[in-house]
Design a protein around this motif. Structure first.
Motif, PDB file in Angstrom:
ATOM      1  N   UNK A 206     -25.026 -23.043 -51.225  1.00  0.00           N
ATOM      2  CA  UNK A 206     -23.620 -22.428 -51.089  1.00  0.00           C
ATOM      3  C   UNK A 206     -22.615 -23.489 -50.904  1.00  0.00           C
ATOM      4  N   UNK A 207     -21.740 -23.363 -51.850  1.00  0.00           N
ATOM      5  CA  UNK A 207     -20.418 -24.306 -51.820  1.00  0.00           C
ATOM      6  C   UNK A 207     -19.312 -24.051 -51.599  1.00  0.00           C
ATOM      7  N   UNK A 208     -18.915 -22.805 -51.254  1.00  0.00           N
ATOM      8  CA  UNK A 208     -17.595 -22.206 -51.103  1.00  0.00           C
ATOM      9  C   UNK A 208     -17.091 -23.200 -49.625  1.00  0.00           C
ATOM     10  N   UNK A 209     -15.575 -22.887 -49.563  1.00  0.00           N
ATOM     11  CA  UNK A 209     -14.984 -23.453 -48.802  1.00  0.00           C
ATOM     12  C   UNK A 209     -15.527 -22.788 -47.048  1.00  0.00           C
ATOM     13  N   UNK A 210     -15.808 -21.685 -47.294  1.00  0.00           N
ATOM     14  CA  UNK A 210     -16.512 -20.922 -46.007  1.00  0.00           C
ATOM     15  C   UNK A 210     -17.496 -21.626 -45.476  1.00  0.00           C
ATOM     16  N   UNK A 211     -18.314 -22.287 -46.129  1.00  0.00           N
ATOM     17  CA  UNK A 211     -19.565 -23.169 -45.355  1.00  0.00           C
ATOM     18  C   UNK A 211     -18.876 -24.279 -44.756  1.00  0.00           C
ATOM     19  N   UNK A 212     -18.020 -24.836 -45.032  1.00  0.00           N
ATOM     20  CA  UNK A 212     -17.078 -26.176 -44.340  1.00  0.00           C
ATOM     21  C   UNK A 212     -16.772 -25.428 -43.109  1.00  0.00           C
ATOM     22  N   UNK A 213     -16.186 -24.126 -43.100  1.00  0.00           N
ATOM     23  CA  UNK A 213     -15.373 -23.617 -42.181  1.00  0.00           C
ATOM     24  C   UNK A 213     -16.518 -23.323 -40.906  1.00  0.00           C
ATOM     25  N   UNK A 214     -17.755 -22.918 -41.535  1.00  0.00           N
ATOM     26  CA  UNK A 214     -18.908 -22.608 -40.516  1.00  0.00           C
ATOM     27  C   UNK A 214     -19.376 -23.785 -39.734  1.00  0.00           C
TER      28      UNK A 214
END
Length: 549
Positions: free
Chosen positions: A196-204
């Motif tokens: 998964x590549x979305x910005x939400x992965x960085x947030x997590x």
């Protein structure tokens, strides 16, 4: 009981008297648009012609002959065209609905047909691998409205969300977060295939490091997995809250394994004699139950020896059945079409006495979002798709819910953002809510509370204008409409009804004065009833009924 309900019930009883199958005898009774066709009409004879093996007109004539209605309800009954039955109400019956609406208020349209029996409605059930997308949003609105329809018709509803917190997708989620943690620490690590590549992965990843000072390098993949699932469950709960959807039960797939329910289900299937081993895999003989080919339940060892999704799905529905839900409804995307037959076959193969049509399925098509004439696909947060919360933030909860419910679930939905935001008659939710606001405005001008209006002692026979007659027909049709929508699990029937009622209300509002006229008392009763039914329909769908716009 109003004339519409009396006629519907009498038709259903007449259908049984002439030999119609019980499952086919539920009539659709609708308000007519042309006074020449009476006040109410039904196509029941056309529906029954095939099972009765008779011409529709002959069936219609037999129905009329077998019909038993109380005295004073209808003036006459006509059989028209190929077999339509038209009912002409006695004049005094047309306004009989108004005292009923005002007396029942917010309960008008409810009934106890379900007799308090339990029903489980499962919907959304998205994997906790990212924010909910607009397709999940359509399912959330659809499932919640189906649950509300069942509640309105006397069922004891449990709303359930099934979390797939196990399997390859969850492993890929954990690896994706782990890669972002490495990136935060200055190391380049690729997102795994299927990740998964979305910005939400960085947030997590950032939140994990902050919450786990002992693992800032992200070495504990199991801890990352648990944290990511927990965070995305919170994220999805916030998405659902934005749409006004709440669940009674959140069921974790992992619990089926920790409680050994998957293994127990497998052992039952083996004991029932419907399994065999081939090429190192374990198969269920689904062809014994009409499937086109047998299905693998457990993969062969060189492919990991894992269970396919099919077996835990069967175990999950065994669990539902054992929890007392002898009726269960699953609302899912059309891409789950192949699971319907397999899950039902798996349940039958267990030989536990589970009903053949268990569970019921409502499948829906996906959503295309348009803005400025172009399709919107990309999310700022999720990257690859538009999130539900972004859509709600853009156009508001009411518009999202109404638009998602405007069409039959099995039809593709085009969501026009510009239309949903517009304050014009072309915007269907604005149009319906404005009708309610206009009815409310009548009472503001009159300096009276709508709830203070009573039908007792008011001469309602003065409501003779064509628009008033049409409104009376529509108001009387609402309880049967709710019943039918609940039986068919089709909330779009309610949006269609509200659109029609709003159209009549606007036409009446523009054409006739209420205050200061000889008909004032009767028209105030009519306005209060129209306002009430509009509010009931909107609230059933989880949509607000504003008094001002």
């Amino acid at each position: 009981m109003n004339p519409h309900e009396l006629i519907s019930r009498a038709l259903a009883e007449a259908a049984l008297r002439i030999g119609a199958p019980a499952g086919e005898s539920r009539p659709d009774v609708v308000a007519t648009r042309d006074p020449a066709h009476g006040d109410l009409a039904t196509n029941l004879a056309l529906v029954l012609a095939k099972p009765l093996k008779k011409k529709p007109r002959a069936v219609a004539e037999a129905l009329v002959q077998a019909l038993e209605l109380p005295q004073g309800v209808v003036e006459r009954i006509d059989v028209a065209g190929p077999g339509f039955i038209n009912f002409f109400l006695k004049r005094e019956q047309r306004a009989a609905v108004l005292p009923l609406v005002l007396a029942q208020g917010a309960d008008y349209g409810r009934n106890k047909a379900g007799r308090g029996r339990p029903v489980n409605v499962e919907f959304v059930s998205a994997n906790p691998t990212g924010p909910l997308h607009v397709g999940h949003g359509r399912q959330a609105a659809l499932g919640d409205a189906i649950a509300a329809l069942l509640e309105w018709t006397g069922w004891r509803v449990t709303r359930e969300f099934y979390y797939n917190d196990a399997g390859a997708q969850i492993v890929n989620l954990a690896l994706s977060v782990q890669a972002r943690i490495a990136e935060l620490r200055g190391r380049a690590v690729d997102i795994p295939p299927g990740g998964y590549h979305g910005e939400y992965i960085r947030d997590i990843a950032e939140r994990y490091v902050a919450a786990h000072p002992g693992d800032v390098e992200g070495a504990d993949l199991d801890a990352i997995r648990r944290f990511a699932v927990q965070e995305l469950r919170k994220e999805q709960d916030a998405d659902l809250q934005a749409l006004g959807v709440k669940f009674d039960i959140y069921f974790l797939e992992s619990s089926l394994y920790t409680s050994s329910k998957v293994d127990q289900t497998l052992h039952r299937l083996v004991a029932a004699g419907h399994t065999y081993e081939k090429d190192g895999a374990l198969w269920l003989k689904t062809t014994d139950f009409g499937d086109d080919k047998d299905r693998v339940m457990r993969k062969r060892a060189e492919k990991g020896g894992e269970y396919t999704y099919f077996l835990p799905d069967v175990a999950y529905h065994v669990d539902k059945w054992q929890r007392g839900f002898t009726r269960a409804i699953n609302v899912q995307g059309a891409d789950h079409h192949s699971t319907v037959t397999r899950v039902r076959i798996g349940l039958q193969a267990l030989e536990m006495g589970i009903a053949a049509g268990y569970p019921e399925y409502v499948l829906h098509q996906m959503v295309t979002v348009m803005k400025g004439g172009a399709e919107v696909k990309i999310s700022k947060r999720a990257g690859s798709y538009l999130t539900l919360r972004e859509l709600v933030d853009e156009v508001g909860r009411d518009a999202v819910r109404y638009f998602f419910l405007m069409r039959h679930g099995d039809s593709h939905l085009v969501f026009d953002v510009d239309l949903a935001k517009s304050q014009t008659d072309e915007n269907p939710v604005f149009y319906v809510q404005m009708a309610h606001a206009r009815m409310s405005g009548i009472f503001r001008v009159a300096a009276r509370a709508p709830e203070s209006v009573q039908a007792a002692g008011v001469d309602l026979s003065v409501l003779v204008q064509p628009e008033e007659t049409d409104l009376l027909k529509e108001l009387a049709a609402f309880p049967e409409l709710v019943t039918r929508a609940a039986e068919t699990l089709e909330p779009h029937r309610v949006t269609g009804y509200l659109d029609g009622l709003a159209r009549l209300a606007h036409a009446w509002y523009h054409k006739y004065r209420v205050l200061g006229e000889a008909e004032e008392a009767a028209r105030l009763v009519l306005a209060a009833a129209v306002r009430q039914v509009l509010a009931n329909g909107l609230h059933l769908l989880g949509i607000s009924a504003p008094d001002r716009m």
